[in-house]
Motif scaffolding. Structure first.
Motif, mmCIF file in Angstrom:
data_model
loop_
_atom_site.group_PDB
_atom_site.id
_atom_site.type_symbol
_atom_site.label_atom_id
_atom_site.label_comp_id
_atom_site.label_asym_id
_atom_site.label_seq_id
_atom_site.Cartn_x
_atom_site.Cartn_y
_atom_site.Cartn_z
ATOM 1 N N ASP A 126 0.852 -1.180 0.000
ATOM 2 C CA ASP A 126 0.000 0.000 0.000
ATOM 3 C C ASP A 126 0.895 1.239 0.000
ATOM 4 O OD1 ASP A 126 -2.801 1.274 0.984
ATOM 5 O OD2 ASP A 126 -1.144 2.150 2.116
ATOM 6 N N ASN A 183 -6.588 7.181 4.922
ATOM 7 C CA ASN A 183 -6.074 7.932 3.780
ATOM 8 C C ASN A 183 -5.582 9.325 4.175
ATOM 9 O OD1 ASN A 183 -5.463 7.728 1.040
ATOM 10 N ND2 ASN A 183 -7.294 8.813 0.415
ATOM 11 N N ALA A 216 -2.144 -2.841 7.953
ATOM 12 C CA ALA A 216 -1.349 -1.680 7.510
ATOM 13 C C ALA A 216 -1.291 -0.617 8.599
ATOM 14 C CB ALA A 216 -1.947 -1.099 6.233
#
Length: 450
Positions: A31, A153, A186
């Motif tokens: 990612d 994000n 993540a």
């Protein structure tokens, strides 16, 4: 070139490190938020302007608008921000407020202890109870996932992890749960929460390795991603290298490495070599180490036409070709590679020390009478340092050997079967079995004729 680079790498080391840099290959399976720390570590290889440009291009499409603006200012001092960046900043602020309102009531309800006491392991029961008693619909549960994705994000990984955990507890959507687990892994990696990251990694492996995974190509793809993501916790936890070896040497994951990411053999080499120190200290762990070393030699031999770097070539030189001079040269190159590898840099000293032990061990196994100066040369040490090193080796490993300082030699006193003798004996055994097979065939033919 930055001052940091010049103080740590010679021109030759820099050339080697750039040649064998794996950032581009590894980034294909990460990612973008996980790629960022790898780019930051490139300041050893490239100047600050290049690294900043890479970081800006990587993160400019995320919601991390404040950070992106900082990178733009570094790259373009005095210039106004692009209109699209300012518009993105306005959008992020409004969307954050909107999603916060949409999920606030749900999160408040879920944090209520009386509600938590009513929840069970049965998700169907929980969703029915929450919708009937508190008005939490599937749409509101899905909003938790959307908010988590938005927070991730924008770089709020702790909040994203909490939201994903709440969503996963309530959701019955299998695909969304798997996606949430990737997101939580993540988040925990970036937050340096290694124990939780390993737990999430285990959950992903259970899903990916299950027999219900119908598409073999998709399973291969997912295993490839697991291999790359697992490097973060494996190289940052106490028993991580053991876990790395257990996973990467397993048949399904080793097949994945050979099929889609042979460069991961670098990390197998690093793990096995670095684990040698614990093998030296504990005789009980030695058989396990020897098995891993044998598996590693086999993998390096099989993959030498697909992937090579100084670490794999060190193993090849030492254990396949028995070329000690080449092993020394490859160890020197490997040290330069390790210094600039994001995952390996912290273990550079341990790798070099253990590699020297391995060179010494193999050299002593092959030779009965050893010249100290020659062995020191193979260890890339001065004769004086080499003598100290070898004395320490004999003491630590309890070899039955004697150093003759006047002659500058080591005499190995225990009986040794050299590698060459082993080859001869195996050849004799093979010849004997061949003779038996041939005799059996001849006997059958004679019986058939009669």
């Amino acid at each position: 070139m930055s001052e940091n680079t010049e103080s740590q790498l010679t021109a030759k080391e820099l050339e080697i490190a750039r040649k064998y840099d794996l950032t581009g290959k590894i980034s294909q399976f990460l990612d973008r938020h996980l790629i960022y720390p790898l780019l930051e570590s490139l300041d050893l290889l490239y100047n600050d302007q290049i690294v900043t440009r890479l970081v800006y291009d990587l993160l400019k499409d995320t919601n991390m608008t404040t950070f992106v603006k900082q990178q733009f200012e570094i790259l373009n001092p005095g210039k106004p921000f692009p209109e699209e960046l300012l518009a993105k900043e306005t959008f992020v602020e409004s969307e954050l407020e909107k999603l916060d309102k949409e999920t606030k009531e749900t999160l408040n309800i879920l944090s209520d202890k009386s509600v938590q006491d009513h929840l069970k392991q049965d998700k169907e029961y929980n969703t029915q109870y929450l919708e009937k008693e508190h008005g939490i619909t599937q749409a509101k549960i899905k909003a938790l996932y959307d908010f988590a994705q938005f927070q991730y994000n924008r770089g709020d990984y702790v909040m994203a992890s909490d939201l994903l955990n709440n969503f996963r507890v309530l959701s019955t959507n299998v695909d969304a749960i798997v996606s949430a687990t990737w997101g939580r892994l993540a988040s925990e990696i970036i937050s340096l929460q290694w124990d939780t990251a390993l737990q999430e990694l285990s959950k992903l492996r259970e899903v990916v390795d299950s027999r219900s995974f119908n598409d073999p190509l998709m399973q291969l793809h997912n295993r490839t991603w697991i291999i790359h993501w697992s490097l973060f916790p494996f190289f940052n936890t106490e028993n991580g290298l053991d876990q790395l070896c257990d996973l990467f040497f397993s048949s399904s994951y080793l097949s994945t490495i050979q099929a889609s990411c042979p460069w991961i053999s670098r990390y197998l080499v690093a793990a096995v070599v670095c684990l040698y120190s614990s093998s030296r200290k504990s005789q009980s762990s030695s058989p396990a180490f020897q098995k891993r070393l044998k598996d590693l030699i086999r993998v390096v031999g099989q993959e030498q036409y697909e992937y090579n770097d100084p670490l794999t070539e060190f193993i090849k030189a030492l254990y396949i070709e028995y070329d000690f001079e080449l092993a020394r040269d490859k160890l020197s190159e490997a040290t330069a590679v390790i210094k600039t590898d994001f995952f390996l840099a912290s273990g550079a000293t341990n790798f070099a020390e253990n590699a020297r032990y391995l060179i010494s061990e193999v050299y002593c196994r092959v030779h009965q009478r050893i010249e100290l100066s020659q062995l020191s040369n193979y260890l890339d040490l001065s004769t004086e340092d080499g003598e100290k090193w070898i004395a320490k080796l004999i003491r630590d490993s309890k070899m039955n050997a004697k150093i003759d300082e006047s002659e500058g030699t080591i005499i190995m006193n225990h009986p040794i079967t050299s590698v060459y003798q082993e080859v001869i004996e195996k050849t004799k055994g093979l010849s004997f079995r061949s003779s038996q097979v041939l005799a059996s065939v001849v006997q059958k033919q004679e019986n058939t004729v009669q």
